[in-house]
Motif scaffolding. Sequence first.
Motif, PDB file in Angstrom:
ATOM      1  N   PRO A   1      -2.900   5.203   8.129  1.00 39.60           N
ATOM      2  CA  PRO A   1      -1.705   4.764   7.395  1.00 39.60           C
ATOM      3  C   PRO A   1      -0.495   5.651   7.648  1.00 39.60           C
ATOM      4  CG  PRO A   1      -3.159   5.965   5.934  1.00 39.60           C
ATOM      5  CD  PRO A   1      -3.896   5.835   7.236  1.00 39.60           C
TER       6      PRO A   1
ATOM      7  N   MET B   1       0.840  -1.181   0.000  1.00 40.67           N
ATOM      8  CA  MET B   1       0.000   0.000   0.000  1.00 40.67           C
ATOM      9  C   MET B   1       0.880   1.237   0.000  1.00 40.67           C
ATOM     10  SD  MET B   1      -3.011   1.117   2.686  1.00 40.67           S
ATOM     11  CE  MET B   1      -4.138  -0.143   2.110  1.00 40.67           C
ATOM     12  N   LYS B   2       0.413   2.269  -0.718  1.00 42.23           N
ATOM     13  CA  LYS B   2       1.106   3.549  -0.734  1.00 42.23           C
ATOM     14  C   LYS B   2       0.158   4.632  -0.232  1.00 42.23           C
ATOM     15  CE  LYS B   2       4.181   2.565  -4.649  1.00 42.23           C
ATOM     16  NZ  LYS B   2       4.594   2.999  -6.008  1.00 42.23           N
ATOM     17  N   SER B   3       0.651   5.484   0.651  1.00 39.04           N
ATOM     18  CA  SER B   3      -0.172   6.553   1.203  1.00 39.04           C
ATOM     19  C   SER B   3       0.549   7.890   1.069  1.00 39.04           C
ATOM     20  CB  SER B   3      -0.483   6.284   2.683  1.00 39.04           C
ATOM     21  OG  SER B   3      -1.175   7.362   3.253  1.00 39.04           O
TER      22      SER B   3
ATOM     23  N   GLU C   1       5.199   3.932   1.271  1.00 34.36           N
ATOM     24  CA  GLU C   1       4.813   2.576   0.894  1.00 34.36           C
ATOM     25  C   GLU C   1       5.100   1.591   2.016  1.00 34.36           C
ATOM     26  OE1 GLU C   1       5.654  -0.606  -2.787  1.00 34.36           O
ATOM     27  OE2 GLU C   1       6.606   1.379  -2.746  1.00 34.36           O
TER      28      GLU C   1
ATOM     29  N   PRO D   1      -8.954   7.516  -3.657  1.00 32.50           N
ATOM     30  CA  PRO D   1      -8.486   6.142  -3.506  1.00 32.50           C
ATOM     31  C   PRO D   1      -8.302   5.483  -4.875  1.00 32.50           C
ATOM     32  CG  PRO D   1     -10.662   6.468  -2.490  1.00 32.50           C
ATOM     33  CD  PRO D   1     -10.338   7.684  -3.258  1.00 32.50           C
TER      34      PRO D   1
ATOM     35  N   LEU E   1      -1.266  10.824   2.049  1.00 29.92           N
ATOM     36  CA  LEU E   1      -2.267  11.661   2.706  1.00 29.92           C
ATOM     37  C   LEU E   1      -1.614  12.603   3.708  1.00 29.92           C
ATOM     38  CD1 LEU E   1      -4.960   8.912   3.426  1.00 29.92           C
ATOM     39  CD2 LEU E   1      -4.917  10.523   1.515  1.00 29.92           C
TER      40      LEU E   1
ATOM     41  N   ILE F   1     -12.224   7.149   3.513  1.00 31.57           N
ATOM     42  CA  ILE F   1     -11.779   7.925   4.665  1.00 31.57           C
ATOM     43  C   ILE F   1     -12.985   8.206   5.552  1.00 31.57           C
ATOM     44  CG2 ILE F   1     -10.767  10.114   5.396  1.00 31.57           C
ATOM     45  CD1 ILE F   1      -9.206  10.162   2.807  1.00 31.57           C
TER      46      ILE F   1
ATOM     47  N   LEU G   1      -8.797   5.473   7.914  1.00 30.22           N
ATOM     48  CA  LEU G   1      -9.343   4.826   6.725  1.00 30.22           C
ATOM     49  C   LEU G   1     -10.025   3.517   7.097  1.00 30.22           C
ATOM     50  CD1 LEU G   1      -7.136   6.798   5.564  1.00 30.22           C
ATOM     51  CD2 LEU G   1      -6.879   5.187   3.692  1.00 30.22           C
TER      52      LEU G   1
ATOM     53  N   ASP H   1       3.114   7.360   6.279  1.00 34.95           N
ATOM     54  CA  ASP H   1       3.471   7.954   4.998  1.00 34.95           C
ATOM     55  C   ASP H   1       4.281   6.974   4.154  1.00 34.95           C
ATOM     56  OD1 ASP H   1       2.244  10.307   5.702  1.00 34.95           O
ATOM     57  OD2 ASP H   1       4.071  11.201   6.530  1.00 34.95           O
TER      58      ASP H   1
END
Length: 236
Positions: A58, A1-3, A62, A208, A5, A198, A11, A60
Motif C-alpha cells: 500500500p 483504505m488508509k495506510s 488514504e 489491521p 505503515l 502482513i 499485505l 502512504d
Amino acid sequence: MKSFLSGMPELKLGLNDKVLYEARGRRNAKTVDMEDVRFHQCVRHSRFESNRTISFIPPDGEFDFMTYRLDSKVRPLIWVECQIETHPTRIEYLVKAKSNFKRRSTANNVQISVPVPYDADSPKFKSSVGTVGYDTEASMMIWKIQSFPGQKQYIMRGHFGLPSIRDEEDASMDRALDVKFEIPYFTISGVQVRYLKITEKSGYKALPWVRYITRNGNYQIRLSKNQNKKKKIKNI
C-alpha cells in the motif's frame, strides 16, 4: 483504505469472493459474485487473475483500493415519495421517507433535498422528526434527520406561497430530489473482509482494522416536468 505503515510491507486481503470459494470447494459459504473488479495500481494484478489472491504494497495515506459491480437488484435503502398539490397562489408538499434496511441498523446524517419553484416564498414546514429549512439560492427544501432507524417511516409537509402571475413554462420542477445518508457497520453488497494480514517474515507488527459503512451514491428521484401544472395530488 488508509495506510500508516512504515517501510514497504506486503499485505494480503481476503474477501468472501464467490469465484475463490467455489474454486476451493466451499460452495455453502456466504459469498458475493463481484464483476468488473478494478484495483488500485498497488495490487499485483497477475496474482489476482491467476488465483484470485489480493496481494499489494500500500502507498502512504488514504486511497481508493478497489471498485466492483454486483449484478443484483437492490431496493433503495431510503425510499422517498413526494406528493405535490398546486393552487393559484400556493404550492403544498407531502414528503414521505421510509428506511428499507433492517431494524438493527441506523442511517445517520440523512438529508433530503426537494426542489421548489424559483419564485416560491413564505415557507412553512412541519415534520414528524428532524429539522426543515429553505435554501433560497438553490430553491430547495432541505429536510435533515440526524438518526433514521431501519424499518421506520417519517413525514414532512411544506407550504409555499406563489405569485399570482407565473410563467406557465416554469422549469424549476424539472429537477431531481436528492437523498444523502450514511449507515455505519452495514454493507449492502454483502462483501466481507475475511482477513487482512502482513506477509512479511521479519516480525513486522501492525494493527489491521476494518470498518463497514454504506454511503449514498448518485441517488436522485426525478420530478415530473408537468407536476406543477396539476390541480390535484400526484404521486411521484
